[in-house]
Design a protein around this motif. Sequence first.
Motif, PDB file in Angstrom:
ATOM      1  N   ASP A   1      -5.629   6.800   0.495  1.00 27.05           N
ATOM      2  CA  ASP A   1      -6.753   5.982   0.972  1.00 27.05           C
ATOM      3  C   ASP A   1      -6.278   4.838   1.864  1.00 27.05           C
ATOM      4  O   ASP A   1      -6.981   4.444   2.799  1.00 27.05           O
ATOM      5  CB  ASP A   1      -7.527   5.409  -0.222  1.00 27.05           C
ATOM      6  N   ALA A   2      -5.078   4.314   1.568  1.00 30.90           N
ATOM      7  CA  ALA A   2      -4.572   3.181   2.342  1.00 30.90           C
ATOM      8  C   ALA A   2      -3.949   3.609   3.664  1.00 30.90           C
ATOM      9  O   ALA A   2      -4.152   2.959   4.691  1.00 30.90           O
ATOM     10  CB  ALA A   2      -3.554   2.399   1.513  1.00 30.90           C
TER      11      ALA A   2
ATOM     12  N   SER B   1      -0.004   9.351  -4.400  1.00 29.10           N
ATOM     13  CA  SER B   1      -1.201   9.031  -5.173  1.00 29.10           C
ATOM     14  C   SER B   1      -2.423   8.915  -4.274  1.00 29.10           C
ATOM     15  O   SER B   1      -2.293   8.638  -3.074  1.00 29.10           O
ATOM     16  CB  SER B   1      -0.992   7.713  -5.923  1.00 29.10           C
ATOM     17  N   PRO B   2      -3.627   9.107  -4.823  1.00 29.13           N
ATOM     18  CA  PRO B   2      -4.842   8.942  -4.020  1.00 29.13           C
ATOM     19  C   PRO B   2      -4.972   7.542  -3.422  1.00 29.13           C
ATOM     20  O   PRO B   2      -5.540   7.376  -2.341  1.00 29.13           O
ATOM     21  CB  PRO B   2      -5.967   9.226  -5.023  1.00 29.13           C
ATOM     22  N   GLN B   3      -4.444   6.527  -4.123  1.00 26.40           N
ATOM     23  CA  GLN B   3      -4.519   5.163  -3.599  1.00 26.40           C
ATOM     24  C   GLN B   3      -3.719   5.017  -2.305  1.00 26.40           C
ATOM     25  O   GLN B   3      -4.154   4.357  -1.360  1.00 26.40           O
ATOM     26  CB  GLN B   3      -4.002   4.159  -4.653  1.00 26.40           C
ATOM     27  N   VAL B   4      -2.546   5.660  -2.266  1.00 23.27           N
ATOM     28  CA  VAL B   4      -1.726   5.610  -1.055  1.00 23.27           C
ATOM     29  C   VAL B   4      -2.404   6.372   0.074  1.00 23.27           C
ATOM     30  O   VAL B   4      -2.404   5.928   1.230  1.00 23.27           O
ATOM     31  CB  VAL B   4      -0.318   6.183  -1.332  1.00 23.27           C
TER      32      VAL B   4
ATOM     33  N   ALA C   1       0.818  -1.215   0.000  1.00 26.80           N
ATOM     34  CA  ALA C   1       0.000   0.000   0.000  1.00 26.80           C
ATOM     35  C   ALA C   1       0.847   1.258   0.000  1.00 26.80           C
ATOM     36  O   ALA C   1       0.448   2.271  -0.551  1.00 26.80           O
ATOM     37  CB  ALA C   1      -0.925  -0.004   1.220  1.00 26.80           C
TER      38      ALA C   1
ATOM     39  N   ASN D   1      -9.279  -0.784   6.627  1.00 23.57           N
ATOM     40  CA  ASN D   1      -9.428  -2.248   6.536  1.00 23.57           C
ATOM     41  C   ASN D   1      -9.138  -2.964   7.853  1.00 23.57           C
ATOM     42  O   ASN D   1      -8.544  -4.050   7.871  1.00 23.57           O
ATOM     43  CB  ASN D   1      -8.518  -2.813   5.437  1.00 23.57           C
TER      44      ASN D   1
ATOM     45  N   GLN E   1       3.233   2.620  -1.610  1.00 25.24           N
ATOM     46  CA  GLN E   1       4.057   2.839  -2.782  1.00 25.24           C
ATOM     47  C   GLN E   1       4.570   4.272  -2.781  1.00 25.24           C
ATOM     48  O   GLN E   1       3.803   5.223  -2.807  1.00 25.24           O
ATOM     49  CB  GLN E   1       3.245   2.563  -4.047  1.00 25.24           C
TER      50      GLN E   1
END
Length: 290
Positions: free
Chosen positions: A249-250, A244-247, A71, A212, A73
Amino acid sequence: MATGVTAPGVVRVRVPGRSVRHDLRAIKIVLHRELLRFVNDRTRMVSVLVQPVLWLFVMGTGLSTLISGRAAQGVDFRTFMYPGVIAMTVITTAMFSAGSIVWDREFGFLREMLVAPVGRGSIVIGKCLGGGIVATGQGVIILALAGLVHVPYSPTLILTLLGEMFLASFTITAFGVSLAARMKNMQSFFGVMQMAIMPMIFLSGAMFPLANLPTWLALLTKINPLTYAVDPMRHAVFSHLSVSPQVVDALNPGVHWFGWHVPVALELGIVALMGAALLGVAIAQFRRTD
């Protein structure tokens, strides 16, 4: 048989009445005393910093090998842990400041303060302000290490973290004072402190992301007051990172109530309300102190 010696006259002692000016002066004196203690106790400064630095550079480096390529990255795990380590530093320092009340009781200085013609609430307010400033000052040392964990030295970020650190440390000092007001020895206080603070730190998301999580653990983090002090610090740090948005969010999902994202302003408001409530409890405890 009369001696012709007359007894000396009784000297009257006039105790000045209580006033707002005297209470403000008492706050200033207690605050000044806390600052002098902090400046003159180099051993305390170093000892309180050892644990956070170990968490940040030893534990953080070790854990970063477990999450590399997942997650986080492009984000050093020590960067993620950095806000949590700041929170740990100021919280621990604030509790030590509050614990000095027990020390003052053992050596009799507390009784001298309690018999002074000032409101006991002014003593508590001075103590909480002093603890907040001292803990924030200790946190400044961790702020100086930001570049080593890839956190930018942004003036906006530093000012934001300073304000959030003071709010969190003031609240924790008020919590500690409410506990210390009824304690008779340091061993009892530090036993209760470890039992209360360490679970709260670990359940605040300081060392792991809030995304999570199992249902039971997510519930514990939501009802933990320290979560609402750590999350704004992490939000401030991540808002100054290029990820990034993914990072995001994680690693920085924030706190959610039934699917609703809790705003940072509300989190800070919760911490401030808790600080005011705990300050009231501490003042009430002090007024019942013998």
